[in-house]
Design an enzyme around this catalytic site. Structure first.
Site, PDB file in Angstrom:
ATOM      1  N   CYS A 118       5.694   6.530  -9.891  1.00 50.22           N
ATOM      2  CA  CYS A 118       6.111   6.271  -8.506  1.00 50.22           C
ATOM      3  C   CYS A 118       7.177   7.267  -8.072  1.00 50.22           C
ATOM      4  O   CYS A 118       8.224   7.374  -8.726  1.00 50.22           O
ATOM      5  CB  CYS A 118       6.654   4.861  -8.339  1.00 50.22           C
ATOM      6  N   GLY A 148      -3.307  10.467   1.366  1.00 52.46           N
ATOM      7  CA  GLY A 148      -4.298  10.783   2.375  1.00 52.46           C
ATOM      8  C   GLY A 148      -5.003  12.104   2.088  1.00 52.46           C
ATOM      9  O   GLY A 148      -4.815  12.708   1.024  1.00 52.46           O
ATOM     10  N   THR A 188      -5.019   5.142   1.488  1.00 52.42           N
ATOM     11  CA  THR A 188      -4.562   5.340   2.864  1.00 52.42           C
ATOM     12  C   THR A 188      -5.648   5.022   3.893  1.00 52.42           C
ATOM     13  O   THR A 188      -5.351   4.497   4.970  1.00 52.42           O
ATOM     14  CB  THR A 188      -4.060   6.791   3.015  1.00 52.42           C
TER      15      THR A 188
HETATM   16  C1  LIG Z   1       1.949   2.463   1.444  1.00 48.37           C
HETATM   17  C2  LIG Z   1       1.613   2.858   0.029  1.00 48.37           C
HETATM   18  C3  LIG Z   1       2.084   2.076  -1.022  1.00 48.37           C
HETATM   19  C4  LIG Z   1       1.772   2.439  -2.341  1.00 48.37           C
HETATM   20  N1  LIG Z   1       2.223   1.651  -3.364  1.00 48.37           N
HETATM   21  C5  LIG Z   1       1.866   1.962  -4.644  1.00 48.37           C
HETATM   22  C6  LIG Z   1       2.234   1.106  -5.725  1.00 48.37           C
HETATM   23  O1  LIG Z   1       2.884   0.066  -5.567  1.00 48.37           O
HETATM   24  N2  LIG Z   1       1.853   1.479  -6.983  1.00 48.37           N
HETATM   25  C7  LIG Z   1       1.108   2.613  -7.242  1.00 48.37           C
HETATM   26  O2  LIG Z   1       0.776   2.887  -8.395  1.00 48.37           O
HETATM   27  N3  LIG Z   1       0.732   3.422  -6.213  1.00 48.37           N
HETATM   28  C8  LIG Z   1       1.083   3.126  -4.947  1.00 48.37           C
HETATM   29  N4  LIG Z   1       0.674   3.936  -3.923  1.00 48.37           N
HETATM   30  C9  LIG Z   1      -0.157   5.126  -4.215  1.00 48.37           C
HETATM   31  C10 LIG Z   1      -1.648   4.808  -4.062  1.00 48.37           C
HETATM   32  O3  LIG Z   1      -2.040   3.802  -4.945  1.00 48.37           O
HETATM   33  C11 LIG Z   1      -2.507   6.082  -4.304  1.00 48.37           C
HETATM   34  O4  LIG Z   1      -2.285   6.536  -5.622  1.00 48.37           O
HETATM   35  C12 LIG Z   1      -2.180   7.210  -3.328  1.00 48.37           C
HETATM   36  O5  LIG Z   1      -1.860   6.717  -2.052  1.00 48.37           O
HETATM   37  C13 LIG Z   1      -3.322   8.220  -3.214  1.00 48.37           C
HETATM   38  O6  LIG Z   1      -4.478   7.649  -2.664  1.00 48.37           O
HETATM   39  P1  LIG Z   1      -4.831   7.734  -1.077  1.00 48.37           P
HETATM   40  O7  LIG Z   1      -4.615   9.166  -0.669  1.00 48.37           O
HETATM   41  O8  LIG Z   1      -6.248   7.293  -0.962  1.00 48.37           O
HETATM   42  O9  LIG Z   1      -3.882   6.814  -0.379  1.00 48.37           O
HETATM   43  C14 LIG Z   1       0.981   3.601  -2.599  1.00 48.37           C
HETATM   44  C15 LIG Z   1       0.507   4.367  -1.532  1.00 48.37           C
HETATM   45  C16 LIG Z   1       0.803   4.017  -0.219  1.00 48.37           C
HETATM   46  C17 LIG Z   1       0.274   4.867   0.895  1.00 48.37           C
END
Ligand SMILES: Cc1cc2nc3c(=O)[nH]c(=O)nc-3n(C[C@H](O)[C@H](O)[C@H](O)COP(=O)(O)O)c2cc1C
Length: 284
Positions: A110, A189, A238
């Site tokens: 994170c 995203g 996202t």
């Molecule tokens: C609002 C938000 C909250 C997130 N919270 C977590 C989380 O609690 N734990 C985690 O491992 N990843 C968290 N992520 C990361 C996502 O799980 C993912 O790895 C990342 O957003 C990439 O995927 P995407 O581009 O499809 O969103 C979070 C992402 C977003 C946007």
């Protein structure tokens, strides 16, 4: 190929109809103690993506286990619990309390907390000693050699990899001040997709472990690209904020995307069984 949500991007209790489109639901990361997260604003839009600095806001292990997990079980979906912490013992302790779920995802990456974690391999090894549940190590592509981290967590007993978490980034508002109260946040995203495809590709080469690919997936074509790079399953993050119907849509689009690219998806019950065409090597 199965479709999951990316941790933290879907509240299944608030939106069960979205969760029910998934093949498995992944919880928001749970830490030992409750966390309020960072001060607002914690979300900002950027070109081709968004920034978040939620900071692992969650009810803490005790309330999660007593209140949230039983309600999540009522959804009738396979569950993955995302586990976080600030040292190996934090993670391992939470793992000892988890049973009757499909897998544990260890959030080793994170970008929105200041505390330094123990090494990824140390955390995986500590959890391995406490649970027989499948352990998926969620890694960041911020490490200069993510394949090396993947090899280390594989040697420590990880059963799979979740790739990738957000990347630390900054956005400025109209008056050139940081758009997020915390200053920086995690970029997610479409902007993340090429980075994620690279990470999936090199970690697949390095370990051969099952991979849940994520990072900017919006369409069936995107999902297919992750499969070709070595992902067995994919997760939507996202995109769920703008399109709650994305899991069903992406699943529908997959077939057409495969046909257009001249490849065949064979579902063997374990995910994507690759056709000879999709086995071609993707350069690292
Ligand atoms: C609002 C938000 C909250 C997130 N919270 C977590 C989380 O609690 N734990 C985690 O491992 N990843 C968290 N992520 C990361 C996502 O799980 C993912 O790895 C990342 O957003 C990439 O995927 P995407 O581009 O499809 O969103 C979070 C992402 C977003 C946007």
């Amino acid at each position: 190929m199965r479709i999951l949500n990316a941790s933290g991007c879907l509240d299944a209790l608030a939106a069960p109809e979205v969760a029910r489109q998934l093949d498995a639901f992944v919880t928001k990361t749970v830490t030992p103690l409750p966390r309020e997260g960072n001060a607002p604003p914690r979300i900002a839009e950027t070109a081709h993506g968004m920034l978040n600095a939620i900071g692992l806001a969650n009810p803490g292990r005790e309330r999660f286990l007593a209140e949230h997990l039983p309600r999540l079980r009522e959804l009738g979906l396979p569950l993955w619990v995302s586990v976080g912490g600030f040292c190996a013992d934090d993670y391992a302790e939470t793992c000892t309390h988890l049973e009757g779920i499909e897998a544990i995802e260890l959030n080793l990456s994170c970008p929105n907390v200041d505390e330094a974690a123990d090494s990824a391999a140390e955390i995986v090894a500590a959890c391995r000693r406490t649970t027989e549940l499948p352990l998926f190590a969620k890694l960041s592509a911020a490490h200069p050699d993510v394949a090396e981290v993947a090899r280390a967590v594989a040697a420590a007993g990880a059963d799979g990899l979740s790739l990738i978490n957000t990347l630390r980034a900054v956005a400025l508002d109209r008056l050139l001040r940081p758009a997020l109260a915390r200053g920086s946040g995690g970029l997610s995203g479409p902007a993340l997709k090429p980075v994620a495809l690279h990470a999936v590709s090199v970690c697949h080469e390095a370990t051969g472990l099952p991979i849940v690919g994520m990072g900017g997936i919006e369409t069936g074509r995107d999902a297919l690209e992750f499969a070709v790079c070595g992902a067995r399953d994919i997760a939507l993050g996202t995109v769920l904020f703008s399109d709650p119907g994305a899991p069903t849509r992406v699943r529908e689009e997959l077939e057409a995307a495969a046909t257009e690219a001249g490849v065949v998806i064979v579902d063997d019950g374990k995910g994507l069984a690759k056709s000879p065409e999709t086995q071609r090597k993707v350069p690292a």
